[in-house]
Design an enzyme around this catalytic site. Sequence first.
Site, PDB file in Angstrom:
ATOM      1  N   SER A 142      50.126  86.321 -24.174  1.00 52.37           N
ATOM      2  CA  SER A 142      49.502  87.472 -24.842  1.00 52.37           C
ATOM      3  C   SER A 142      49.203  87.031 -26.264  1.00 52.37           C
ATOM      4  CB  SER A 142      50.502  88.630 -24.857  1.00 52.37           C
ATOM      5  OG  SER A 142      50.125  89.620 -25.797  1.00 52.37           O
ATOM      6  N   TYR A 155      59.098  92.126 -25.997  1.00 45.63           N
ATOM      7  CA  TYR A 155      57.822  91.609 -25.481  1.00 45.63           C
ATOM      8  C   TYR A 155      57.341  90.419 -26.327  1.00 45.63           C
ATOM      9  CZ  TYR A 155      53.052  92.023 -23.510  1.00 45.63           C
ATOM     10  OH  TYR A 155      51.841  91.792 -22.884  1.00 45.63           O
TER      11      TYR A 155
HETATM   12  P1  NAD Z   1      49.970  95.814 -14.799  1.00 43.83           P
HETATM   13  O1  NAD Z   1      51.061  96.794 -15.051  1.00 43.83           O
HETATM   14  O2  NAD Z   1      48.623  96.288 -14.384  1.00 43.83           O
HETATM   15  O3  NAD Z   1      50.438  94.714 -13.731  1.00 43.83           O
HETATM   16  C1  NAD Z   1      51.707  94.161 -13.766  1.00 43.83           C
HETATM   17  C2  NAD Z   1      51.980  93.507 -12.433  1.00 43.83           C
HETATM   18  O4  NAD Z   1      53.300  92.958 -12.471  1.00 43.83           O
HETATM   19  C3  NAD Z   1      51.948  94.495 -11.264  1.00 43.83           C
HETATM   20  O5  NAD Z   1      51.414  93.855 -10.121  1.00 43.83           O
HETATM   21  C4  NAD Z   1      53.424  94.818 -11.054  1.00 43.83           C
HETATM   22  O6  NAD Z   1      53.732  95.254  -9.730  1.00 43.83           O
HETATM   23  C5  NAD Z   1      54.025  93.459 -11.367  1.00 43.83           C
HETATM   24  N1  NAD Z   1      55.444  93.523 -11.682  1.00 43.83           N
HETATM   25  C6  NAD Z   1      56.075  94.285 -12.620  1.00 43.83           C
HETATM   26  N2  NAD Z   1      57.398  94.048 -12.570  1.00 43.83           N
HETATM   27  C7  NAD Z   1      57.598  93.133 -11.607  1.00 43.83           C
HETATM   28  C8  NAD Z   1      58.754  92.490 -11.080  1.00 43.83           C
HETATM   29  N3  NAD Z   1      59.993  92.764 -11.533  1.00 43.83           N
HETATM   30  N4  NAD Z   1      58.590  91.603 -10.067  1.00 43.83           N
HETATM   31  C9  NAD Z   1      57.357  91.336  -9.569  1.00 43.83           C
HETATM   32  N5  NAD Z   1      56.241  91.912 -10.024  1.00 43.83           N
HETATM   33  C10 NAD Z   1      56.369  92.795 -11.029  1.00 43.83           C
HETATM   34  O7  NAD Z   1      49.912  94.966 -16.160  1.00 43.83           O
HETATM   35  P2  NAD Z   1      48.835  93.933 -16.743  1.00 43.83           P
HETATM   36  O8  NAD Z   1      48.322  94.520 -17.996  1.00 43.83           O
HETATM   37  O9  NAD Z   1      47.897  93.469 -15.700  1.00 43.83           O
HETATM   38  O10 NAD Z   1      49.820  92.749 -17.166  1.00 43.83           O
HETATM   39  C11 NAD Z   1      49.848  91.488 -16.546  1.00 43.83           C
HETATM   40  C12 NAD Z   1      50.324  90.441 -17.553  1.00 43.83           C
HETATM   41  O11 NAD Z   1      49.384  90.376 -18.629  1.00 43.83           O
HETATM   42  C13 NAD Z   1      51.675  90.775 -18.180  1.00 43.83           C
HETATM   43  O12 NAD Z   1      52.431  89.592 -18.320  1.00 43.83           O
HETATM   44  C14 NAD Z   1      51.292  91.310 -19.549  1.00 43.83           C
HETATM   45  O13 NAD Z   1      52.292  91.119 -20.502  1.00 43.83           O
HETATM   46  C15 NAD Z   1      50.067  90.460 -19.849  1.00 43.83           C
HETATM   47  N6  NAD Z   1      49.189  91.017 -20.874  1.00 43.83           N
HETATM   48  C16 NAD Z   1      48.589  92.230 -20.712  1.00 43.83           C
HETATM   49  C17 NAD Z   1      47.754  92.698 -21.713  1.00 43.83           C
HETATM   50  C18 NAD Z   1      47.040  94.006 -21.605  1.00 43.83           C
HETATM   51  O14 NAD Z   1      46.428  94.434 -22.602  1.00 43.83           O
HETATM   52  N7  NAD Z   1      47.046  94.675 -20.469  1.00 43.83           N
HETATM   53  C19 NAD Z   1      47.532  91.945 -22.872  1.00 43.83           C
HETATM   54  C20 NAD Z   1      48.177  90.714 -22.988  1.00 43.83           C
HETATM   55  C21 NAD Z   1      48.984  90.247 -21.981  1.00 43.83           C
END
Ligand code: NAD
Length: 260
Positions: A142, A155
Amino acid sequence: MSERTLIGKTALVTGSTSGIGLGIVKSLARQGANIILNGFGDAEGPKAEIAALVVQVGYHGADMSKVPEIEAMIAFATETFGGVDILVNNAGIQHVASVEDFPVDRWDAIIAINLTSAFHTSRLALPHMQKKNWGRIINVASVHGLVGSAQKSAYVAAKHGIVGLTKVTALENATTGVTCNAICPGWVLTPLVQKQIDAKAAALKISNDEAIKLLLGEKEPSMQFTTPEELGELAVFFCSDAGKNIRGVAWNMDGGWVAQ
Ligand code: NAD
């Protein structure tokens, strides 16, 4: 259709039933990679979407905070697909609170899911990649792997940690065909971020659209979300031949967030 570049490879993407992970599996499958999905919630919808791209698709529901389940998932990948060639460590959760109020169980869960799980999947997937002298590990970090924000101690700590793990994994394999890099998105409109928008809208008694403008305006000069599709295409680039000497980078795709 131009030639698909990842035919014969198997990609395991943690947390790929939703959001960014789902975007990444779709991009990899469009290039012909077989896909192992992981994550909670509905897996049948994503499975059907991937199968429609004419690749093999499997699903393992391992909880990324539980080491025996992670081990079972990699064993499943080996038995069913012959091993993992492309590993995308993407599963992640968020919790927002100041350090003194941060619930200890949320700290432990964020470190386990957002950081430690990537150590376990990597240590278990690397021997197969090293044997084949080809592999790609992509850690979804991130912008919070590069800079901090208030209220996000666990985080930010986990994401800085995964950028460090990325560098070490890249260095240890630098003379081989196995690379490791991190992707650092800014705001992406997924369920993880929608929760933060909802909280802002409720706290300030404003509409969803106004809350989105505020959220983007605080951090992201482009005033645009990065999309899961764009991040998927960056993952495809890391997997390409042109990406073979990109080692240990933390590549932000963030509308200018960390350029400020
Ligand atoms: P999201 O909530 O849409 O998806 C998260 C996924 O992780 C889901 O499929 C969920 O079922 C899975 N998950 C959660 N806990 C879990 C566990 N204990 N075991 C297995 N699977 C698990 O979130 P997202 O925004 O798509 O995030 C995905 C990644 O991207 C994360 O690492 C997040 O930190 C990173 N990220 C997101 C953003 C953003 O703005 N959305 C920005 C930077 C980084």
